[in-house]
Design a protein around this motif. Structure first.
Motif, mmCIF file in Angstrom:
data_model
loop_
_atom_site.group_PDB
_atom_site.id
_atom_site.type_symbol
_atom_site.label_atom_id
_atom_site.label_comp_id
_atom_site.label_asym_id
_atom_site.label_seq_id
_atom_site.Cartn_x
_atom_site.Cartn_y
_atom_site.Cartn_z
ATOM 1 N N ALA A 1 36.036 38.213 48.902
ATOM 2 C CA ALA A 1 36.469 37.509 47.864
ATOM 3 C C ALA A 1 37.514 36.413 48.218
ATOM 4 C CB ALA A 1 37.713 38.819 47.742
ATOM 5 N N GLY A 2 36.704 35.229 47.620
ATOM 6 C CA GLY A 2 37.305 33.898 47.767
ATOM 7 C C GLY A 2 37.509 33.280 49.073
ATOM 8 N N ALA B 1 40.107 41.569 44.966
ATOM 9 C CA ALA B 1 38.868 42.524 44.925
ATOM 10 C C ALA B 1 39.062 43.992 45.617
ATOM 11 C CB ALA B 1 37.856 41.764 45.903
ATOM 12 N N LEU C 1 44.328 35.207 39.563
ATOM 13 C CA LEU C 1 45.152 36.537 39.571
ATOM 14 C C LEU C 1 46.406 36.395 40.112
ATOM 15 C CD1 LEU C 1 42.133 38.853 39.117
ATOM 16 C CD2 LEU C 1 43.601 38.107 37.223
ATOM 17 N N ALA C 2 46.464 36.188 41.538
ATOM 18 C CA ALA C 2 47.487 36.104 42.152
ATOM 19 C C ALA C 2 48.626 35.114 41.822
ATOM 20 C CB ALA C 2 47.215 35.611 43.571
ATOM 21 N N THR D 1 41.830 45.637 45.432
ATOM 22 C CA THR D 1 42.607 46.337 44.223
ATOM 23 C C THR D 1 41.595 47.087 43.234
ATOM 24 O OG1 THR D 1 44.580 45.477 44.786
ATOM 25 C CG2 THR D 1 44.746 46.430 42.865
ATOM 26 N N ASN E 1 37.574 31.025 40.747
ATOM 27 C CA ASN E 1 38.640 31.256 41.948
ATOM 28 C C ASN E 1 39.382 32.622 41.393
ATOM 29 O OD1 ASN E 1 39.750 30.067 39.760
ATOM 30 N ND2 ASN E 1 41.414 29.421 41.234
ATOM 31 N N LEU E 2 38.746 33.673 40.895
ATOM 32 C CA LEU E 2 39.220 34.716 40.485
ATOM 33 C C LEU E 2 40.597 35.471 41.190
ATOM 34 C CD1 LEU E 2 39.152 37.006 38.402
ATOM 35 C CD2 LEU E 2 37.819 38.434 39.548
ATOM 36 N N GLU E 3 40.316 35.585 42.537
ATOM 37 C CA GLU E 3 41.383 36.157 43.230
ATOM 38 C C GLU E 3 42.610 35.261 43.287
ATOM 39 O OE1 GLU E 3 38.151 36.126 44.363
ATOM 40 O OE2 GLU E 3 37.680 37.972 44.106
ATOM 41 N N SER F 1 32.772 35.461 45.407
ATOM 42 C CA SER F 1 33.405 34.541 44.610
ATOM 43 C C SER F 1 33.861 33.308 45.139
ATOM 44 C CB SER F 1 34.538 35.323 43.765
ATOM 45 O OG SER F 1 35.644 35.863 44.706
ATOM 46 N N GLU F 2 34.010 32.347 44.298
ATOM 47 C CA GLU F 2 34.349 30.842 44.819
ATOM 48 C C GLU F 2 33.590 30.410 45.690
ATOM 49 O OE1 GLU F 2 38.582 28.536 44.889
ATOM 50 O OE2 GLU F 2 38.409 30.812 45.578
#
Length: 170
Positions: A31-32, A1, A160-161, A3, A155-157, A56-57
């Motif tokens: 974020a997360g 988030a 992506l990680a 970045t 679980n976007l972060e 998120s999440e």
């Protein structure tokens, strides 16, 4: 988030959850993770003053969204909201080619919650219908105490990680 916000040319500062959020903050991104009780108090105070919060999440506002502990792997890439330079825009979307786990979330009856992005049902629509309404919300917008709360049920972060971690095989 952090970045993504920096890429959108926003001034971003990490903020400890036990301190009041500055009045001039354009938005808060959680974020997360889930907030502590003290963090929930600070974010709620910020929302009451008309603030904008993205999470998120984990969802820290059960009065708005019913979120179960279950999640399912998205069977294909999911579109999520993208940011225009310097501001949040729901009108644009990007594909996420990462192993997204979609969290089962739904609006609490009687609350002002809008599903902005959804995932269609698994079964194909009838031949007479060209559009199938989403059966499951992914991105929500809710009014809370004068502010606006956005929630991404995924679980976007971590996804992506995981997808772009250059060190996982090192």
């Amino acid at each position: 988030a952090f970045t993504l916000a920096k890429q959108a040319h926003l001034e971003v500062r990490m903020w400890p959850e036990d301190k009041s959020i500055p009045r001039d903050a354009a938005s808060v991104i959680i974020a997360g993770f889930s907030l502590s009780d003290e963090g929930k108090t600070m974010v709620t105070r910020y929302l009451r003053s008309g603030g904008v919060v993205y999470q998120s999440e984990d969802c820290d506002f059960p009065q708005l969204l019913a979120v179960s502990g279950t999640s399912t792997l998205a069977d294909k890439p999911v579109f999520v909201a993208a940011q225009a330079a310097g501001e949040f825009s729901i009108g644009q979307h990007i594909r996420v080619n990462a192993p997204l786990q979609l969290v089962d979330a739904s609006p609490v009856p009687g609350q002002q919650v809008t599903i902005l992005v959804g995932v269609p049902a698994a079964e194909p629509p009838a031949d007479s219908h060209h559009f199938q309404p989403p059966s499951r919300g992914v991105l929500f917008r809710a009014a809370l105490d004068g502010g606006t709360y956005y929630y991404l049920a995924a679980n976007l972060e971590p996804a992506l990680a995981h997808a772009y971690n250059p060190w996982k095989n090192d």
